[in-house]
Write an enzyme that holds these catalytic residues in place. Structure first.
Site, PDB file in Angstrom:
ATOM      1  N   HIS A 374      -9.677 -33.765  10.667  1.00 30.59           N
ATOM      2  CA  HIS A 374      -8.610 -33.705   9.660  1.00 30.59           C
ATOM      3  C   HIS A 374      -7.658 -34.881   9.683  1.00 30.59           C
ATOM      4  CE1 HIS A 374      -9.085 -29.718   7.812  1.00 30.59           C
ATOM      5  NE2 HIS A 374      -9.667 -29.398   8.961  1.00 30.59           N
ATOM      6  N   LYS A 565       5.722 -31.188   0.908  1.00 35.61           N
ATOM      7  CA  LYS A 565       4.696 -31.307   1.943  1.00 35.61           C
ATOM      8  C   LYS A 565       5.439 -31.417   3.260  1.00 35.61           C
ATOM      9  CE  LYS A 565       3.111 -34.990  -0.293  1.00 35.61           C
ATOM     10  NZ  LYS A 565       1.668 -34.877  -0.242  1.00 35.61           N
ATOM     11  N   LYS A 676      -3.327 -29.066  -6.331  1.00 36.26           N
ATOM     12  CA  LYS A 676      -2.619 -27.943  -6.973  1.00 36.26           C
ATOM     13  C   LYS A 676      -1.824 -28.451  -8.165  1.00 36.26           C
ATOM     14  CE  LYS A 676      -1.971 -26.225  -2.306  1.00 36.26           C
ATOM     15  NZ  LYS A 676      -0.986 -26.236  -1.190  1.00 36.26           N
TER      16      LYS A 676
HETATM   17  C1  LIG Z   1      -0.826 -27.109  -0.216  1.00 33.45           C
HETATM   18  C2  LIG Z   1       0.212 -26.931   0.823  1.00 33.45           C
HETATM   19  C3  LIG Z   1       0.387 -27.904   1.812  1.00 33.45           C
HETATM   20  C4  LIG Z   1      -0.398 -29.195   1.848  1.00 33.45           C
HETATM   21  O1  LIG Z   1       0.284 -30.158   1.084  1.00 33.45           O
HETATM   22  P1  LIG Z   1      -0.066 -31.724   1.187  1.00 33.45           P
HETATM   23  O2  LIG Z   1       0.719 -32.314   0.075  1.00 33.45           O
HETATM   24  O3  LIG Z   1      -1.534 -31.841   0.961  1.00 33.45           O
HETATM   25  O4  LIG Z   1       0.365 -32.179   2.522  1.00 33.45           O
HETATM   26  C5  LIG Z   1       1.366 -27.704   2.779  1.00 33.45           C
HETATM   27  N1  LIG Z   1       2.131 -26.605   2.771  1.00 33.45           N
HETATM   28  C6  LIG Z   1       2.004 -25.648   1.827  1.00 33.45           C
HETATM   29  C7  LIG Z   1       2.890 -24.467   1.867  1.00 33.45           C
HETATM   30  C8  LIG Z   1       1.043 -25.771   0.829  1.00 33.45           C
HETATM   31  O5  LIG Z   1       0.912 -24.806  -0.095  1.00 33.45           O
END
Ligand SMILES: *Cc1c(COP(=O)(O)O)cnc(C)c1O
Length: 828
Positions: A374, A565, A676
């Site tokens: 990852h 994030k 998303k």
């Molecule tokens: C989707 C999600 C993440 C991942 O976000 P990134 O922008 O890919 O780092 C982290 N936390 C939550 C609560 C999420 O829903």
């Protein structure tokens, strides 16, 4: 309840047809749970009890299908997959179950008797926050997709008593509060004490010879504890399939050591229970960094040993003690190196507990382990000290040494005389304090190693794992991440869901490639109007949420610009804040031509020990304070949104217009937040990093705001980087630095941001913030010019959603199933 009496490793009784008739209509069932399970006949208007009663009634529905799935599972002889992960960031379950079981109508009538709506009752559910960020949320999306595709996949994790901490802000700084998510009970879990497993720790190893004179090892003098499983249902989408997430809780046996008891240490013996329960007490809140704590290693081994024993017990139950085909019929997917001790632990169980010889055990183990990497960040690569390992898991250390010896023997044959490569690929990093390289252990023990986006996998092959790629090119493969459109579109954006269903039908909910049909409407004015209406309603909902949580008002005519994030230097929230300061500087100087009203939202948690990340939170809040309170500014708002989590993202992503994906190229393995936002029609401003590259390819480069260096340019720039020269030569950047360094945002707290400003000025700055700043400013101006042309903006937005099909985790999981696992859907 008869439907609940079976476990995965026991043969389930045939489903009694009468069981299906036990349950009454949902409204009756909800009333029954409220009165008799909870003992609160009228709930006194407390939504919590309505939530619990409804959740229990819905869960009973789930249980029927769950039991039936378990039977299909038990009678199948195909390969099975076990997804091992220290994190599952599930969020709430009620709405998901209602959607997937198609219960919306009966839930409505159940709630009507109490005069409430699903929306408000669902709010009473606490997030299951058993993960840090992307890695944990990926595991949750994967389980949803496996159930949608009816694949025989079970998740295995830890039932942390305390999940991801809650964040609140005091004087602009992050404060952590414990997340006691189980306080009011968890209606979704079923305890399965009959499948309890015993876990060993500490002690030492012994050699002995069996009756035939064959030498064996055994692990003795251990301190044992128990792993008690709790199962959570993972319902598929309208397909009567319910898979299982099994979460382990650590506890002790009630059988006390008699000698200790007699020596008068009864209280100490009882207190031991507490000690054991520490192991599943709390999720470590570090994202993309390891911390090397003994308790964390215990958690990892606890999950791995309990889960492997569970799968072996299922095997023995179904096939007896011939393990010849175990590797062909099982696959363990390791979500990063956190469960990497599965490699030596399966060897130990097969050899020490089931009597297999090394070669047979190794063949099986390396047939069924698969590893997902990852991250490329060096600080996240797990290395465990040999000293700690030998103390805690002495038998596993012996096995790791033997794996390494045999592996290095093979390497010596492949590269005769090359001592350097043997040193480079050794599972043991030598030195005064030798460490075990968990990524290398995972690669050597697995038949598949995958990265999580095309660029990331290429960088693994050419960089971090290049020696291993040379040895085993076929082990390496890419599986670009995805997210489930059931949660991240259907559930969280009912307005868009309705519009899509009216326009292209509802097949996209099970197959997101159907979204491509939207492209036909990209120039349809009537569709544009409805598209804009949906976005506006979602912006209003988000603005309301922001006001509730921060007190700041977002005007609905402004562009909603979002970066949510984990807070991390590589994600460059600092670059975002510096750009906001640049816009503010323009407003102060009256240079507002071309500017559009903009509301910037930044949210995310910083690891409690990550000082610089916490300082970025503080800077964001201080800048927000000055900007939002400047009477001369009516164009720009900034908020730090507290306690970012799954349920917050469900409100944030539908209301977002601009998605900030601005990491230093080569650092973000994939990103999933970016996906998303894309599904929900936001446009992306981003670097050529992780899955952004694929998002841009799918959306079309004209529908993406690109800026900054690519991964190669980043590598080149590092060799001779002089940020101070860039700052002096660019007056916009210079003024931003002067405002921050001059204390404009911290008049009463002088010097507190020096670490941040000296960081970006340092020629060793890993994240190259200044190098990309000008390009970022220019791309943001492109964004504004486009936003002023709403027709163009909406067209781009529609095309982003239309081309988001590739980013469904259904596609990702289909690829895992076909290319790694070799599994087929469960038969009916
Ligand atoms: C989707 C999600 C993440 C991942 O976000 P990134 O922008 O890919 O780092 C982290 N936390 C939550 C609560 C999420 O829903």
């Amino acid at each position: 309840m008869t439907v609940m009496s079976n476990t995965l490793d026991q043969k389930p009784a045939a489903l009694d047809k009468n069981d299906e008739q036990i349950l009454g209509p949902l409204p009756t069932e909800m009333r029954r749970h409220l009165c008799y399970t909870l003992g609160h006949p009228n709930s006194n208007g407390d939504l919590k009890y309505y939530y619990q009663a409804l959740a229990l009634a819905v869960r009973d529905r789930v249980c029927q299908q769950w039991q039936a799935t378990r039977q299909r599972f038990a009678s199948s002889t195909g390969r099975r997959v076990h997804y091992l992960s220290l994190e599952f960031l599930l969020g709430r379950s009620l709405n998901n179950a209602v959607l997937n079981l198609d219960l919306a109508e009966s839930v409505k009538s159940a709630l009507k008797q109490y005069g409430c709506e699903l929306e408000e009752v669902a709010e009473a559910e606490l997030d299951a926050g058993l993960g840090n960020g992307g890695l944990g949320r990926l595991a949750a999306c994967f389980l949803d997709s496996c159930a949608n595709l009816e694949l025989p996949v079970a998740g295995y994790g830890i039932r942390y008593e305390f999940g991801m901490f809650h964040q609140h802000i005091e004087n602009g700084r992050q404060v952590e509060d414990p997340d006691h998510w189980l306080r009011d009970g968890n209606p979704w879990e079923i305890k399965r004490p009959e499948s309890t497993r015993t876990i060993k720790l500490y002690g030492h190893t012994e050699r002995y010879h069996d009756a035939e004179g064959v030498p064996h090892s055994r692990w003795v003098g251990t301190q044992d504890l128990l792993a008690l499983p709790f199962d959570m249902p993972i319902p598929g989408y309208k397909n009567e399939t319910v898979n299982t997430l099994r979460l382990w809780k650590a506890t002790t046996t009630d059988v006390f050591d008699l000698a200790e008891f007699n020596s008068g240490s009864y209280p100490e013996a009882v207190a031991e229970k507490n000690n054991a329960e520490q192991i599943s007490m709390v999720l470590y809140p570090n994202d993309a960094s390891e911390n090397g704590k003994e308790l964390r290693l215990k958690q990892q081994y606890f999950l791995v040993s309990a889960s492997l024993q569970d799968v072996l017990a299922q095997w023995v139950n179904q096939y007896g003690d011939d393990f010849t085909d175990f590797g062909k019929k099982n696959c363990f997917q390791l979500n990063d190196t956190h469960p990497a001790s599965a490699v030596p632990e399966l060897m130990r169980l097969l050899m020490d507990e089931h009597g297999l010889a090394w070669d047979d055990a190794w063949k099986i183990t390396s047939e069924c382990m698969a590893y997902t990497n990852h991250t490329l960040l060096p600080e996240a690569l797990e290395r465990w000290s040999v000293g700690l390992f030998s103390h805690l898991l002495p038998r596993l250390l012996e096995i790791i040494y033997e794996i390494n010896e045999r592996f290095l023997g093979e390497v010596a044959k492949l590269y005769p005389g090359d001592l350097e490569i043997r040193k480079r690929v050794s599972l043991i990093e030598e030195g005064d304090h030798p460490h075990i390289r968990m990524a290398y252990l995972s690669i050597v023990g697995s038949f598949s190693v995958n990265g999580v986006a095309a660029l990331h996998t290429e960088l693994l092959k050419s960089g971090l794992f290049s020696d291993f790629y040379k040895i085993w090119p076929k082990k390496f493969n890419n599986k670009t991440n995805g997210v489930t459109q059931r949660r991240w579109l259907s559930h969280c954006n009912p307005g868009l869901r309705g519009l899509l269903n009216d326009t292209i039908g509802d097949q996209w909910e099970a197959n997101l490639e159907e979204m491509a049909k939207l492209a036909d409407f990209a120039d349809d004015p009537a569709f544009h109007e409805r598209w804009a209406e949906v976005k506006l309603a979602n912006k209003r909902r988000l603005a309301e949420y922001v006001k509730e949580n921060t007190g700041i008002v977002f005007p609905e005519n402004a562009m909603f610009d979002v970066q949510v994030k984990r807070i991390h230097e590589y994600k460059r929230q600092l670059l975002n804040v510096m750009h906001v300061v640049h816009l503010y500087d323009r407003i102060r100087r009256g240079e507002t031509q071309g500017m559009v009203p903009r509301c910037v939202l930044i949210g995310g948690k910083a690891a409690p020990g990550y000082h610089i990340a916490k300082l970025i939170v503080k800077l964001t809040n201080n800048v927000a304070n000055v900007i939002n309170n400047d009477p001369k500014n009516d164009l720009l708002k900034l908020v730090f949104f507290p306690n970012y989590r799954v349920s917050a993202m469900e409100v944030i992503c539908p209301g977002t217009e601009l998605s900030e994906q601005i990491s230093t190229a080569g650092k973000e393995a994939s990103g999933t937040g970016n996906m998303k936002f894309m599904m929900n029609g936001a446009l992306t401003i981003g670097t050529l990093d992780g899955a952004n590259i694929e998002i841009r390819e799918k959306a079309g480069e004209e529908n993406f705001f690109l800026f900054g260096m690519d991964a190669n340019e980043v590598t080149q720039t590092r060799k001779d980087y002089r940020p101070n020269e860039i700052i002096s030569a660019d007056s916009d950047i210079r003024r931003v630095m002067e405002l921050i360094e001059g204390g404009h945002f911290n008049a009463n707290e002088p010097g507190i941001f020096d670490l941040l400003t000296s960081g970006v000025r340092n020629s060793e700055d890993q994240w190259l913030t200044i190098a990309d700043f000008r390009s970022y400013i220019d791309a943001q101006q492109q964004v504004e010019a486009t936003y002023q042309d709403q027709k163009k903006w909406n067209r781009m937005s529609i095309l982003n959603s239309a081309h988001s099909g590739w980013f469904s985790s259904d596609r990702t999981i289909q690829q895992y199933a076909d290319e790694i696992w070799g599994v087929k859907p469960l038969e009916r």
